[in-house]
Design an enzyme around this catalytic site. Structure first.
Site, short mmCIF file in Angstrom:
data_model
loop_
_atom_site.label_atom_id
_atom_site.label_comp_id
_atom_site.label_asym_id
_atom_site.label_seq_id
_atom_site.Cartn_x
_atom_site.Cartn_y
_atom_site.Cartn_z
N ASP A 16 0.69 -1.18 -0.22
CA ASP A 16 0.05 0.07 0.20
C ASP A 16 0.87 1.24 -0.07
O ASP A 16 0.67 2.13 -0.82
CB ASP A 16 -0.88 -0.08 1.27
N ARG A 96 -1.26 4.79 17.19
CA ARG A 96 -1.43 5.46 16.07
C ARG A 96 -1.01 6.97 16.63
O ARG A 96 -0.65 7.73 15.64
CB ARG A 96 -3.02 5.62 15.63
N ASP A 125 -8.12 4.16 11.57
CA ASP A 125 -6.89 4.52 11.71
C ASP A 125 -6.72 6.06 10.96
O ASP A 125 -6.05 6.77 11.40
CB ASP A 125 -5.86 3.84 11.02
N SER A 179 -5.23 -9.04 6.95
CA SER A 179 -4.57 -7.71 7.05
C SER A 179 -4.12 -7.51 8.42
O SER A 179 -4.79 -7.90 9.43
CB SER A 179 -5.50 -6.58 6.73
#
Length: 403
Positions: A16, A96, A125, A179
């Site tokens: 990605d 995060r 996210d 994932s």
């Protein structure tokens, strides 16, 4: 948003963000600065620099944030005993804000006028990264390619990568069909067969923990020492926050502790199903609550428990840098001043059991709680008036109802 001149990208080197790096260059003709965080994900990061260099990136940051992550984010969260929706220990959520913080620092230090990330437009996210960035850099410009481009499938990403000459290494074992997100606190798994909430994943999904059925047949005892609410030693061996968590992860993994299969409510309004492994965190939470049971006053403990869901939701939804989270943290940390002592736990077949706790700051008084002769420490006759006064409103209400 005006066309950016220089963009700081949160970059993992995977499919990605490798596509995003080239896409930013192609779409905006801008210079890109990459930032990769080592927060204990256990992956080799040697491939990150050459991949970024291949596409002309001159400023490449690969930062070891493992200690800061556990010390300044994980441990403060565990002082609150934070759990989202009754089960989730917030392993992805708590990482995060640190990544956002460092990304903003790098962006400002290198003269960037925008930041970018690889979070999708359907997940949490994107919210966490961007709320963190705005709290620290109010003028931040954010580029979220998943909300702009039409590369909305793995096949399209792979086609773009092939056309752009982006090398995508295939794992020798074929890779995971899920994932995954990993850090020093946990691993999460989403996608694949997990998108059917009735489907049961086989044991191959788990990476950190032994199948509890195959875990050692003999229980293991571990002692954790706390100072002001933070774990500072395991089995008498002092360590840094990251070192402590690493030891607990190994112990928990060995005994199959910390597996979770959860359907959760995302902040954006979608229900999602994920599996999580948090071996060390599961042990740490049990131990912290045990030492608090000795050291916290009843009303302190109950008020903390009432605030915890709000605190956990703030972290899950991305409000780590909000004034209300800071306010709650100050209150929580004030309760931890006397949370000192040792907890003994029993680890066995996926479970953690309390086996003992002691503290020089204990509020436990054996002369009050004993079933034997308390030598006058507690006058049991006092309980009669206490009960009658507390029952007054109940008796008054019952009389009214009888009328």
């Amino acid at each position: 948003m005006s066309k950016p001149r220089k963009v700081a990208l949160a970059y993992s080197g995977g499919l990605d963000t490798s596509v995003i790096l080239k896409w930013l260059q192609d779409t905006y003709q801008c210079e890109v600065v990459t930032f990769t965080a080592d927060i204990g994900q256990g992956e080799e990061l040697d491939h990150v620099r050459p991949k970024a260099q291949q596409f002309g990136v001159k400023e490449i940051f690969i930062d070891d944030l493992r200690e800061e992550f556990v010390r300044d984010f994980v441990f403060p969260m565990f002082r609150a005993n934070a759990i989202y929706e009754g089960e989730y220990l917030l392993g992805t959520s708590i990482a995060r804000p640190l990544i956002a913080k460092r990304l903003v620092e790098i962006a400002r230090a290198t003269g960037c006028d925008a930041i970018s990330h690889g979070a999708t437009g359907k997940g949490n996210d994107q919210v966490r990264f961007e709320l963190g960035a705005y709290a620290l850099w109010p003028e931040a410009k954010v580029i979220a390619p998943w909300r702009e481009w039409d590369l909305n499938s793995r096949e399209k990403l792979l086609a773009y990568a092939a056309e752009a000459g982006i090398p995508i290494a295939k794992k020798k074992d074929g890779g995971s069909p899920y994932s995954m997100d990993a850090n020093a606190l946990h691993i999460s798994y989403e996608g694949g067969g997990l998108e059917d909430p009735w489907w049961t994943p086989d044991d191959s999904i788990w990476r950190l923990t032994t199948n509890p059925e195959e875990a050692p047949n003999e229980a293991e005892y571990v002692t954790i020492e706390f100072d002001k609410g933070d774990a500072v030693a395991v089995n008498g061996v002092k360590g840094t926050p990251y070192e402590i968590l690493e030891v607990l992860n190994k112990l928990g993994g060995k005994h199959g502790i910390g597996r979770l299969d959860l359907v959760e409510n995302r902040y954006v309004g979608i229900k999602s199903r994920g599996c999580y492994e948090t071996p060390g965190g599961t042990i740490l939470l049990k131990a912290h609550r045990a030492i608090e049971s000795l050291c916290l006053d009843r009303e302190q403990a109950h008020l903390k428990d009432e605030m915890m869901p709000r605190y956990a939701k703030l972290i899950y939804n991305g409000y780590w840098f909000s004034p209300e989270r800071r306010m709650l943290q100050a209150l929580i940390d004030d309760t931890q001043v006397r949370v000192n002592g040792e907890v003994k736990l029993k680890l066995y077949k996926g479970a953690v059991y309390n086996a003992g706790r002691r503290s020089k700051d204990t509020l436990f008084d054996a002369t009050l709680s004993t079933f034997e002769d308390d030598r006058g420490a507690y006058n049991q006759k006092d309980a009669e008036g206490f009960i009658r006064l507390n029952g007054l409103r109940l008796r008054t209400g019952a009389k009214r109802d009888a009328r």
